[in-house]
Scaffold this motif. Sequence first.
Motif, PDB file in Angstrom:
ATOM      1  N   ARG A   1      -5.571  -3.939   5.071  1.00 40.12           N
ATOM      2  CA  ARG A   1      -6.427  -3.467   6.156  1.00 40.12           C
ATOM      3  C   ARG A   1      -7.652  -4.371   6.153  1.00 40.12           C
ATOM      4  NH1 ARG A   1      -5.013   2.003   4.013  1.00 40.12           N
ATOM      5  NH2 ARG A   1      -2.838   2.211   4.641  1.00 40.12           N
TER       6      ARG A   1
ATOM      7  N   GLY B   1       0.845  -1.193   0.000  1.00 46.03           N
ATOM      8  CA  GLY B   1       0.000   0.000   0.000  1.00 46.03           C
ATOM      9  C   GLY B   1       0.879   1.241   0.000  1.00 46.03           C
TER      10      GLY B   1
ATOM     11  N   SER C   1       1.485   5.673  -1.042  1.00 47.38           N
ATOM     12  CA  SER C   1       1.406   6.542  -2.221  1.00 47.38           C
ATOM     13  C   SER C   1       2.533   6.295  -3.226  1.00 47.38           C
ATOM     14  CB  SER C   1       1.403   8.006  -1.786  1.00 47.38           C
ATOM     15  OG  SER C   1       2.527   8.254  -0.966  1.00 47.38           O
TER      16      SER C   1
ATOM     17  N   LEU D   1       7.532   2.295   3.456  1.00 43.71           N
ATOM     18  CA  LEU D   1       8.118   2.485   4.788  1.00 43.71           C
ATOM     19  C   LEU D   1       7.302   3.526   5.528  1.00 43.71           C
ATOM     20  CD1 LEU D   1      10.472   2.025   6.822  1.00 43.71           C
ATOM     21  CD2 LEU D   1      11.610   3.958   5.719  1.00 43.71           C
ATOM     22  N   GLY D   2       6.760   3.141   6.674  1.00 41.52           N
ATOM     23  CA  GLY D   2       5.999   4.100   7.481  1.00 41.52           C
ATOM     24  C   GLY D   2       6.936   5.005   8.262  1.00 41.52           C
ATOM     25  N   PRO D   3       6.460   6.163   8.669  1.00 38.13           N
ATOM     26  CA  PRO D   3       7.302   7.097   9.437  1.00 38.13           C
ATOM     27  C   PRO D   3       7.751   6.531  10.787  1.00 38.13           C
ATOM     28  CG  PRO D   3       5.035   7.921   9.217  1.00 38.13           C
ATOM     29  CD  PRO D   3       5.123   6.681   8.398  1.00 38.13           C
TER      30      PRO D   3
HETATM   31  O1  LIG Z   1      -1.214   2.388   6.608  1.00 36.61           O
HETATM   32  C1  LIG Z   1      -0.086   2.003   6.379  1.00 36.61           C
HETATM   33  O2  LIG Z   1       0.395   0.977   6.832  1.00 36.61           O
HETATM   34  C2  LIG Z   1       0.767   2.875   5.451  1.00 36.61           C
HETATM   35  O3  LIG Z   1      -0.046   3.585   4.565  1.00 36.61           O
HETATM   36  C3  LIG Z   1       1.696   2.027   4.650  1.00 36.61           C
HETATM   37  O4  LIG Z   1       0.891   1.156   3.898  1.00 36.61           O
HETATM   38  C4  LIG Z   1       2.615   2.782   3.721  1.00 36.61           C
HETATM   39  O5  LIG Z   1       3.322   1.874   2.965  1.00 36.61           O
HETATM   40  C5  LIG Z   1       3.666   3.600   4.353  1.00 36.61           C
HETATM   41  O6  LIG Z   1       3.121   4.416   5.322  1.00 36.61           O
HETATM   42  C6  LIG Z   1       4.409   4.443   3.313  1.00 36.61           C
HETATM   43  O7  LIG Z   1       3.504   5.228   2.636  1.00 36.61           O
HETATM   44  P1  LIG Z   1       3.892   6.234   1.452  1.00 36.61           P
HETATM   45  O8  LIG Z   1       4.364   5.427   0.288  1.00 36.61           O
HETATM   46  O9  LIG Z   1       2.605   6.933   1.184  1.00 36.61           O
HETATM   47  O10 LIG Z   1       4.953   7.123   1.983  1.00 36.61           O
END
Ligand SMILES: O=C(O)[C@H](O)[C@@H](O)[C@H](O)[C@H](O)COP(=O)(O)O
Length: 235
Positions: free
Chosen positions: A75, A42, A44, A141-143
């Motif tokens: 999800r 998932g 962007s 990668l999430g923050p």
């Molecule tokens: O809900 C989640 O687990 C996030 O959306 C996750 O799926 C996403 O891979 C990262 O947060 C990076 O997201 P971006 O590519 O948007 O930076």
Amino acid sequence: MKAEQKILPDSDRLIEAAAEHFVVTARSAIAKRGVFYVALAGGSTPKGLYQKLATSPYIEQIDWARVQIFFGDERCVPATHDDSNFKMARLAMLDHLPIPTENVHRMPTESGDAAEVATRYANTIKMVMEDNPFDLVLLGLGPDGHIASLFPETPALDVTDTLTTSLFVEKFQSWRVTLTYPVINSARQVIVFIAGEAKADIVRDITSEAVSGLPVQRLAPTGDYYWFMDQAAAA
Ligand SMILES: O=C(O)[C@H](O)[C@@H](O)[C@H](O)[C@H](O)COP(=O)(O)O
């Protein structure tokens, strides 16, 4: 194993490079083994890649009938829900590809029972892939350092006896289903996408020796391992 870092000047160039790399990886798997097993992510940045793959010249370069599509995490919402990773991938790419419906393996989330979804999905992976590894696992990668739905300080991080597991994510107050480390680590190739200045802090943390044990740091792929980053994240 350390990832090979591919740093591109901006997110457009990152997505183009990733699309070219995806095509080469898929074609090579199909030439060697007649099939390409890929797990989608998932987020962007992966979404930009999917949209690119559904356009010329990329779309024509892959024999989509030989591609088997899975999801690295999901999800626990219906497939029509805006939070669904499957829905995102369907709208961005799958609806536009000449791929047989039976080659797309989404997580069967409609029961709403995450543990059951995880068990059923593990069975699907075994049935379709038999004992083969994924050719490619795509990850965002999430923050907070999470990859797939392997979130910090969750029991999912320690699951090693199944291909998939379910977990409740406190910060989103929601259930998720994710591939586990053993199946991700055994893939022939793993790519983590990291784009945007909002990721610069986590990139600094995960590459510094001061921080350890974050989910992305616990990845130990046995195959090829890449980080595709843009300059803003790498800064
Ligand atoms: O809900 C989640 O687990 C996030 O959306 C996750 O799926 C996403 O891979 C990262 O947060 C990076 O997201 P971006 O590519 O948007 O930076």
